[in-house]
Design a protein around this motif. Structure first.
Motif, PDB file in Angstrom:
ATOM      1  N   MET A   1       0.858  -1.179   0.000  1.00  0.00           N
ATOM      2  CA  MET A   1       0.000   0.000   0.000  1.00  0.00           C
ATOM      3  C   MET A   1       0.903   1.241   0.000  1.00  0.00           C
ATOM      4  N   PRO A   2       0.847   2.057  -1.036  1.00  0.00           N
ATOM      5  CA  PRO A   2       1.710   3.247  -1.094  1.00  0.00           C
ATOM      6  C   PRO A   2       1.283   4.290  -0.069  1.00  0.00           C
ATOM      7  N   LYS A   3       2.251   5.082   0.348  1.00  0.00           N
ATOM      8  CA  LYS A   3       1.969   6.204   1.244  1.00  0.00           C
ATOM      9  C   LYS A   3       1.951   7.469   0.408  1.00  0.00           C
ATOM     10  N   GLU A   4       0.895   8.241   0.567  1.00  0.00           N
ATOM     11  CA  GLU A   4       0.782   9.514  -0.140  1.00  0.00           C
ATOM     12  C   GLU A   4       1.100  10.638   0.843  1.00  0.00           C
ATOM     13  N   GLU A   5       1.953  11.561   0.405  1.00  0.00           N
ATOM     14  CA  GLU A   5       2.376  12.645   1.281  1.00  0.00           C
ATOM     15  C   GLU A   5       1.681  13.948   0.892  1.00  0.00           C
ATOM     16  N   PHE A   6       1.161  14.625   1.902  1.00  0.00           N
ATOM     17  CA  PHE A   6       0.452  15.892   1.701  1.00  0.00           C
ATOM     18  C   PHE A   6       1.034  16.959   2.610  1.00  0.00           C
ATOM     19  N   PHE A   7       1.053  18.202   2.114  1.00  0.00           N
ATOM     20  CA  PHE A   7       1.338  19.364   2.939  1.00  0.00           C
ATOM     21  C   PHE A   7      -0.001  19.886   3.439  1.00  0.00           C
ATOM     22  N   VAL A   8      -0.093  20.151   4.737  1.00  0.00           N
ATOM     23  CA  VAL A   8      -1.282  20.795   5.306  1.00  0.00           C
ATOM     24  C   VAL A   8      -0.773  21.904   6.215  1.00  0.00           C
ATOM     25  N   ASP A   9      -1.268  23.113   6.019  1.00  0.00           N
ATOM     26  CA  ASP A   9      -0.786  24.274   6.765  1.00  0.00           C
ATOM     27  C   ASP A   9      -1.281  24.249   8.212  1.00  0.00           C
TER      28      ASP A   9
ATOM     29  N   LEU B   1       3.309  17.339  12.585  1.00  0.00           N
ATOM     30  CA  LEU B   1       2.937  18.740  12.810  1.00  0.00           C
ATOM     31  C   LEU B   1       4.094  19.719  12.597  1.00  0.00           C
ATOM     32  N   PRO B   2       5.308  19.456  13.145  1.00  0.00           N
ATOM     33  CA  PRO B   2       6.401  20.431  12.948  1.00  0.00           C
ATOM     34  C   PRO B   2       6.734  20.697  11.474  1.00  0.00           C
ATOM     35  N   ASN B   3       6.609  19.664  10.638  1.00  0.00           N
ATOM     36  CA  ASN B   3       6.926  19.819   9.217  1.00  0.00           C
ATOM     37  C   ASN B   3       5.694  20.043   8.347  1.00  0.00           C
ATOM     38  N   LYS B   4       4.524  20.107   8.992  1.00  0.00           N
ATOM     39  CA  LYS B   4       3.262  20.373   8.290  1.00  0.00           C
ATOM     40  C   LYS B   4       2.978  19.347   7.193  1.00  0.00           C
ATOM     41  N   LYS B   5       3.214  18.072   7.516  1.00  0.00           N
ATOM     42  CA  LYS B   5       2.994  17.007   6.536  1.00  0.00           C
ATOM     43  C   LYS B   5       2.087  15.928   7.103  1.00  0.00           C
ATOM     44  N   VAL B   6       1.340  15.300   6.212  1.00  0.00           N
ATOM     45  CA  VAL B   6       0.490  14.174   6.583  1.00  0.00           C
ATOM     46  C   VAL B   6       0.777  13.046   5.597  1.00  0.00           C
ATOM     47  N   LEU B   7       1.119  11.869   6.118  1.00  0.00           N
ATOM     48  CA  LEU B   7       1.321  10.677   5.294  1.00  0.00           C
ATOM     49  C   LEU B   7       0.086   9.802   5.431  1.00  0.00           C
ATOM     50  N   ILE B   8      -0.497   9.440   4.298  1.00  0.00           N
ATOM     51  CA  ILE B   8      -1.743   8.667   4.321  1.00  0.00           C
ATOM     52  C   ILE B   8      -1.577   7.391   3.503  1.00  0.00           C
ATOM     53  N   GLN B   9      -2.048   6.267   4.069  1.00  0.00           N
ATOM     54  CA  GLN B   9      -2.097   4.994   3.349  1.00  0.00           C
ATOM     55  C   GLN B   9      -3.560   4.600   3.185  1.00  0.00           C
ATOM     56  N   SER B  10      -3.946   4.283   1.948  1.00  0.00           N
ATOM     57  CA  SER B  10      -5.310   3.818   1.702  1.00  0.00           C
ATOM     58  C   SER B  10      -5.381   3.115   0.354  1.00  0.00           C
ATOM     59  N   ASP B  11      -6.006   1.941   0.352  1.00  0.00           N
ATOM     60  CA  ASP B  11      -6.244   1.235  -0.904  1.00  0.00           C
ATOM     61  C   ASP B  11      -7.563   1.667  -1.542  1.00  0.00           C
ATOM     62  N   GLN B  12      -8.444   2.262  -0.764  1.00  0.00           N
ATOM     63  CA  GLN B  12      -9.794   2.574  -1.247  1.00  0.00           C
ATOM     64  C   GLN B  12      -9.968   3.977  -1.815  1.00  0.00           C
ATOM     65  N   HIS B  13      -9.094   4.900  -1.446  1.00  0.00           N
ATOM     66  CA  HIS B  13      -9.336   6.305  -1.780  1.00  0.00           C
ATOM     67  C   HIS B  13      -8.259   6.866  -2.706  1.00  0.00           C
ATOM     68  N   SER B  14      -8.689   7.643  -3.686  1.00  0.00           N
ATOM     69  CA  SER B  14      -7.767   8.278  -4.628  1.00  0.00           C
ATOM     70  C   SER B  14      -7.080   9.465  -3.959  1.00  0.00           C
ATOM     71  N   VAL B  15      -5.991   9.913  -4.554  1.00  0.00           N
ATOM     72  CA  VAL B  15      -5.289  11.101  -4.076  1.00  0.00           C
ATOM     73  C   VAL B  15      -6.240  12.291  -4.076  1.00  0.00           C
TER      74      VAL B  15
END
Length: 70
Positions: free
Chosen positions: A1-9, A35-49
């Protein structure tokens, strides 16, 4: 399952709690909030980016897709 990385302010614990709140509504989602780097790593097989990004934007914070991490 790939990890998708997002920036969230995110600037505080309340911001990360908002991310937790919106992501916990999605089934089959595992995530880590940096939180310090303002990033969220998400793993999901069901949901698109696109779906994940749309969900993160529901926090009212700026959110951007950064790429896939394997």
């Amino acid at each position: 399952m790939p990890k998708e990385e997002f920036f969230v302010d995110m600037t505080c614990e309340g911001c990360s709690n908002a991310v937790t709140r919106v992501l916990s509504r999605l089934p089959d989602v595992k995530y880590d909030i940096d939180l310090p780097n303002k990033k969220v790593l998400i793993q999901s097989d069901q949901h698109s980016v696109d779906k994940l990004l749309e969900t993160l934007k529901k926090t009212g914070k700026e959110a951007k897709y950064l790429g896939s991490k394997n």
